[in-house]
Design a protein around this motif. Structure first.
Motif, PDB file in Angstrom:
ATOM      1  N   GLN A  75       0.837  -1.202   0.000  1.00 37.97           N
ATOM      2  CA  GLN A  75       0.000   0.000   0.000  1.00 37.97           C
ATOM      3  C   GLN A  75       0.870   1.251   0.000  1.00 37.97           C
ATOM      4  O   GLN A  75       0.594   2.211  -0.702  1.00 37.97           O
ATOM      5  CB  GLN A  75      -0.928  -0.003   1.227  1.00 37.97           C
ATOM      6  CG  GLN A  75      -1.935   1.108   1.220  1.00 37.97           C
ATOM      7  CD  GLN A  75      -2.958   0.939   0.104  1.00 37.97           C
ATOM      8  OE1 GLN A  75      -3.347  -0.164  -0.229  1.00 37.97           O
ATOM      9  NE2 GLN A  75      -3.390   2.044  -0.463  1.00 37.97           N
ATOM     10  N   TRP A  76       1.956   1.235   0.780  1.00 38.90           N
ATOM     11  CA  TRP A  76       2.864   2.383   0.818  1.00 38.90           C
ATOM     12  C   TRP A  76       3.481   2.612  -0.552  1.00 38.90           C
ATOM     13  O   TRP A  76       3.572   3.742  -1.020  1.00 38.90           O
ATOM     14  CB  TRP A  76       3.953   2.160   1.849  1.00 38.90           C
ATOM     15  CG  TRP A  76       4.960   3.268   1.850  1.00 38.90           C
ATOM     16  CD1 TRP A  76       4.841   4.481   2.450  1.00 38.90           C
ATOM     17  CD2 TRP A  76       6.226   3.288   1.183  1.00 38.90           C
ATOM     18  NE1 TRP A  76       5.954   5.245   2.214  1.00 38.90           N
ATOM     19  CE2 TRP A  76       6.829   4.532   1.433  1.00 38.90           C
ATOM     20  CE3 TRP A  76       6.908   2.365   0.405  1.00 38.90           C
ATOM     21  CZ2 TRP A  76       8.061   4.880   0.940  1.00 38.90           C
ATOM     22  CZ3 TRP A  76       8.148   2.712  -0.098  1.00 38.90           C
ATOM     23  CH2 TRP A  76       8.712   3.955   0.181  1.00 38.90           C
ATOM     24  N   ASP A  79       0.856   4.220  -2.816  1.00 32.01           N
ATOM     25  CA  ASP A  79       0.363   5.548  -2.458  1.00 32.01           C
ATOM     26  C   ASP A  79       1.448   6.610  -2.341  1.00 32.01           C
ATOM     27  O   ASP A  79       1.286   7.735  -2.811  1.00 32.01           O
ATOM     28  CB  ASP A  79      -0.390   5.496  -1.122  1.00 32.01           C
ATOM     29  CG  ASP A  79      -1.646   4.658  -1.205  1.00 32.01           C
ATOM     30  OD1 ASP A  79      -2.091   4.376  -2.337  1.00 32.01           O
ATOM     31  OD2 ASP A  79      -2.172   4.278  -0.154  1.00 32.01           O
ATOM     32  N   ASP A  80       2.555   6.278  -1.687  1.00 31.63           N
ATOM     33  CA  ASP A  80       3.491   7.316  -1.284  1.00 31.63           C
ATOM     34  C   ASP A  80       4.836   7.329  -1.996  1.00 31.63           C
ATOM     35  O   ASP A  80       5.548   8.318  -1.926  1.00 31.63           O
ATOM     36  CB  ASP A  80       3.761   7.208   0.223  1.00 31.63           C
ATOM     37  CG  ASP A  80       2.516   7.493   1.033  1.00 31.63           C
ATOM     38  OD1 ASP A  80       1.657   8.231   0.529  1.00 31.63           O
ATOM     39  OD2 ASP A  80       2.399   6.993   2.153  1.00 31.63           O
ATOM     40  N   ALA A  81       5.205   6.262  -2.653  1.00 33.72           N
ATOM     41  CA  ALA A  81       6.549   6.195  -3.225  1.00 33.72           C
ATOM     42  C   ALA A  81       6.777   7.293  -4.265  1.00 33.72           C
ATOM     43  O   ALA A  81       7.839   7.920  -4.279  1.00 33.72           O
ATOM     44  CB  ALA A  81       6.797   4.822  -3.835  1.00 33.72           C
ATOM     45  N   ASP A  82       5.802   7.549  -5.112  1.00 28.15           N
ATOM     46  CA  ASP A  82       5.965   8.590  -6.133  1.00 28.15           C
ATOM     47  C   ASP A  82       6.136   9.965  -5.499  1.00 28.15           C
ATOM     48  O   ASP A  82       6.936  10.774  -5.959  1.00 28.15           O
ATOM     49  CB  ASP A  82       4.768   8.603  -7.083  1.00 28.15           C
ATOM     50  CG  ASP A  82       4.728   7.374  -7.969  1.00 28.15           C
ATOM     51  OD1 ASP A  82       5.800   6.773  -8.195  1.00 28.15           O
ATOM     52  OD2 ASP A  82       3.630   7.012  -8.419  1.00 28.15           O
ATOM     53  N   ARG A  83       5.413  10.224  -4.443  1.00 37.33           N
ATOM     54  CA  ARG A  83       5.516  11.518  -3.771  1.00 37.33           C
ATOM     55  C   ARG A  83       6.922  11.709  -3.198  1.00 37.33           C
ATOM     56  O   ARG A  83       7.507  12.780  -3.308  1.00 37.33           O
ATOM     57  CB  ARG A  83       4.472  11.610  -2.670  1.00 37.33           C
ATOM     58  CG  ARG A  83       4.452  12.950  -1.985  1.00 37.33           C
ATOM     59  CD  ARG A  83       3.304  13.082  -1.063  1.00 37.33           C
ATOM     60  NE  ARG A  83       3.178  11.886  -0.256  1.00 37.33           N
ATOM     61  CZ  ARG A  83       2.543  11.835   0.905  1.00 37.33           C
ATOM     62  NH1 ARG A  83       1.981  12.912   1.370  1.00 37.33           N
ATOM     63  NH2 ARG A  83       2.469  10.724   1.596  1.00 37.33           N
ATOM     64  N   PHE A  84       7.490  10.663  -2.596  1.00 37.63           N
ATOM     65  CA  PHE A  84       8.838  10.767  -2.047  1.00 37.63           C
ATOM     66  C   PHE A  84       9.877  10.923  -3.158  1.00 37.63           C
ATOM     67  O   PHE A  84      10.858  11.635  -2.985  1.00 37.63           O
ATOM     68  CB  PHE A  84       9.168   9.567  -1.161  1.00 37.63           C
ATOM     69  CG  PHE A  84       8.460   9.624   0.156  1.00 37.63           C
ATOM     70  CD1 PHE A  84       8.776  10.586   1.093  1.00 37.63           C
ATOM     71  CD2 PHE A  84       7.448   8.724   0.448  1.00 37.63           C
ATOM     72  CE1 PHE A  84       8.122  10.653   2.307  1.00 37.63           C
ATOM     73  CE2 PHE A  84       6.789   8.789   1.657  1.00 37.63           C
ATOM     74  CZ  PHE A  84       7.122   9.749   2.583  1.00 37.63           C
TER      75      PHE A  84
END
Length: 111
Positions: A75-76, A79-84
Motif C-alpha cells: 500500500q505504501w 500511495d506514497d513512493a511517487d511523492r517521495f
C-alpha cells in the motif's frame, strides 16, 4: 496509585486495572481517556487487567486485526513512493542551484 496522580510522570511498568466501561454508557469517554493515560505512562511494559465488560472498549479492540506487513508495504509503494521520489528530485534540483556565490554569501553572513 490512580491515573490522575500520575499526570506528567512515567514509570517503567504500568498496570491499568478496572478502567474499561461499556461503549454505550456515559463513562465511555472517561474510560478510554484513563486507559490511554495509564498505558502511555509506561516506559517499558503496559498491561491492562480488567473483567469482561460487555460492549466495552477492550472487547472491541479484541476483534480488530492488523494488516500483514506485506500488505502495508504494498500500500505504501502504491500511495506514497511517487511523492517521495518527487521530493527527492526537488531537493536535488535545489542542491544543483546552490552555487559558489551562495557558499561565499553564507560564509560572510556567519562572520
Amino acid at each position: 496509585d490512580t491515573v490522575d496522580n500520575l499526570d506528567g510522570l512515567e514509570r517503567l511498568i504500568s498496570i491499568c486495572v478496572g478502567l474499561d466501561a461499556p461503549m454505550d454508557s456515559s463513562l465511555m469517554r472517561q474510560a478510554r481517556c484513563r486507559l490511554y493515560r495509564g498505558l502511555t505512562r509506561a516506559q517499558m511494559i503496559g498491561m491492562v487487567v480488567n473483567e469482561a465488560v460487555p460492549y466495552g472498549w477492550l472487547e472491541f479492540l479484541g476483534y480488530l486485526r492488523l494488516k500483514s506487513e506485506h500488505e502495508v508495504v504494498e500500500q505504501w509503494l502504491e500511495d506514497d513512493a511517487d511523492r517521495f521520489d518527487d521530493m527527492y528530485r526537488a531537493q536535488a534540483e535545489k542542491q544543483k542551484k546552490y552555487t559558489e556565490a551562495d557558499k561565499r554569501r553564507q560564509a560572510n553572513a556567519v562572520d
